[in-house]
Every structure is written in C-alpha cells, then in structure tokens.
Design an enzyme around this catalytic site. Sequence first.
Site, short mmCIF file in Angstrom:
data_model
loop_
_atom_site.label_atom_id
_atom_site.label_comp_id
_atom_site.label_asym_id
_atom_site.label_seq_id
_atom_site.Cartn_x
_atom_site.Cartn_y
_atom_site.Cartn_z
N ARG A 286 0.86 -1.18 0.00
CA ARG A 286 0.00 0.00 0.00
C ARG A 286 0.89 1.23 0.00
NH1 ARG A 286 -3.22 -3.26 -1.20
NH2 ARG A 286 -5.33 -3.59 -0.38
N GLU A 315 -4.84 6.59 -4.63
CA GLU A 315 -5.52 5.71 -5.59
C GLU A 315 -7.03 5.90 -5.59
OE1 GLU A 315 -4.68 1.56 -5.52
OE2 GLU A 315 -2.54 1.84 -5.13
N HIS A 338 -1.40 -0.22 -9.63
CA HIS A 338 -1.93 -1.30 -8.80
C HIS A 338 -2.41 -2.48 -9.65
CE1 HIS A 338 -3.89 -2.06 -4.61
NE2 HIS A 338 -3.36 -3.16 -5.13
#
Length: 385
Positions: A286, A315, A338
Amino acid sequence: DDPTPLRLKHRPLVVRHSPFVWWSTMGLDHLLPLVALFFASAVPHAGSASLVAVVPDSAAAELKAKVTTPWQFVSAASASADELEKAVVVVPDFGMIRSASTMSAVLQRIPAGTLLQLPMTGTDTLDLASIPSRFSVCNVHNAGTAIPEYVLAAVMSWNVQLPKLSADFRSCAWHAGNKSVCQRPPMHKETKGQTMGVVGYGTIGQGVVQRAAAMGMRVVAIDSSPHSSTPPPLAWIGNDTMLPRLMEEADFVVISVPLLPATRGMINADILSHMKSSGVLVNIARGPIVDEFALYSVLKEGKIGGAVIDVWWQEMDPDAWPSRFDFSAMPNVWMTLHTSFNTLEAHEEGTRQIAANLDLFATGKPLQHIVRGPSGLSSGDSISI
C-alpha cells in the site's frame, strides 16, 4: 497455504500481522470443535433449500458455474425488495467497497444478511466499524503467485534494463538513414548473488522469498511475528528493530506488509537513509506504508538507485494524481497502477474462493479467510498479505 501459525496449547494464538491476541488454555483437540461450532452458528440460514446472494452482475455467471450448492444470485441495483429481504450473503463490487455510505445503504436493505464476502485481500479501504455486527466478513487470498511473479519480473528487468535496451535499439537501428548507428550497450547485472530484503513475511512475502531464492538471491526478511529459528531459504529473519540492517544489506527491498496504524509511514526518511545508493525499493503493498515525500526526495536527489511503485497514495481519488509529487518525471522510477495482482489466474482463484465460502456457508461449515466474525470478533489473519 496460509502462513498464520496456530500456537494453541497453553500458549497465545499469534495471528500474523494482527493486533489481536487470543489466549487458549485448551488443547487443540478440544478447541477446534468449539471454533467450528461458533462459526457454524453464525450462519443461521445454513442448510436452506435455496439461498440468495447479492453479487456484482459481472460475477454472477462465474460464481454460478463454481458453486455446488443451490444459490440465487441477484444484483443490488436490479433485485426486488423481496429478493433483498431474503438475501443472506453480500459480495460487494469495488465501488461499494470504496464508499462507506453506499455500503451502508445496501446492507440496510438486506436485513437477513450475515456474511459479507469481499472479492479482494486488503481491508484498509473498508470501514469495518460501519458493517453491522451480524455480518461475518471474509476476504480472498488469491494473489500469492501473481504478485511475487510481478516482483521477480521487476527485479530481473531492472538488472537487465530491458525497456531501455529495447528503446535504444529501436532508435539507433530503424531511422531515416538506413544505416545502423548502434553501439554495444553497457554491461548489465545478474540477479544471482544479489540480496533481496522482504518487509513482511505473510503469503506474498513468502512467495517473493521462495522465487528470489530460486533465482540464486540471498534473502533476508522482517516479520512482526517472532521466529524461534530462521525458516529456509532465508539468511536471517528479524523484527522491526532490524529494519535498518535489512535496508543496508538489500539490493532490492520489497514492501509486503498490510496497511495498519503501526505500518503507516514505517518506511520513513530515517529508514530510507539506510538503503544502498544503488538500492531499489519495490512497493506492492500500500502506498501510505512509505512516506511519500521522503521517497520522492531520495529519488530526486539520487540517494537510492530507484523504485518500482505499483501502489499509490491517492488511488481512491479519481480527480487527483496518484501522488502529490510527479514521480512520472523520474527516469529511476518504474510505475504501474496497482496491477501486480491482476492476472487471469488470480481472478479465477478469487472466484473459486468466494464460491467455496458460499458452499461452506450453505452447509453450515466454518468459513475461510475470516476478517471479522459476527459481533465484531476478529479472527485476525485476513489482513496479512
């Protein structure tokens, strides 16, 4: 394939990457039936002839092909009021997961619901406190191959500098003059013999370790759970206090811990200062685990070799840059949005795990990958990655 250690007899139940510790004074043979009974009792609709689940339209056909028990799949948008009242399971789409208000509105329309089955592993984008306590919450662990393969592909490609080799050859061989002006590129590095440092020894971390060792790399790791001995093929494994040592030794540092209050910003300016000048940070966990400005600064100033970034700090905001800083202007940064988990096989495995939990639910058996049991009781390991 779950790395969570179960130390049950007269010892604490230690759950990897979890702030929760359960104590047991019972032997394993006595405890497991009680656990099974507890989770079976959490699904009062088990054994019903026909069960209703609210699922994304895109997932209905795949789930129907995989379940072995009778289910009716409906979508939150098109289901009738009667279908929603009968629904006992919710499989949310990512739009619902990202919006606490949307999730709350849907769950309020499903009064009989007792299982919230997530289609992904990470729970940091989900407000668990807002989920009614009658729901058990489960996730899937489906990227144990996809993400480690992404990491090793990045490492080997970084050593070879494959994108640059390809771009240079294209520009020197195919041009208007028809005469090649190519020169032999500089020598590149081999992966064998380099050191990989893995921060987080869960499912993903272990997958990275196994593949790195198979490539002839020396591998070291940091883990939140204590280890009485060093599991092969690691050269050593330690706790957070050994993170500076890991940064100093590693040619590549892979971040594979979940985003928790304890891990937010753990890769800060001080920790980054211990990296080799040629070291490369690979973040597939993350974004906020790494201090955004600190990483940008060391990259801009050339204090480390580079970074491979698959996860970002913003994000969830479609109207903002993935980061407040323009990492795209840096040649020593490789970036993806991602996508390290996003393989056909991982998608298939995630669907299989969801279908398996639906079948377990329907037959009253204990569920897999429990994030939180009913009444808010956490089973812990589900937040490990």
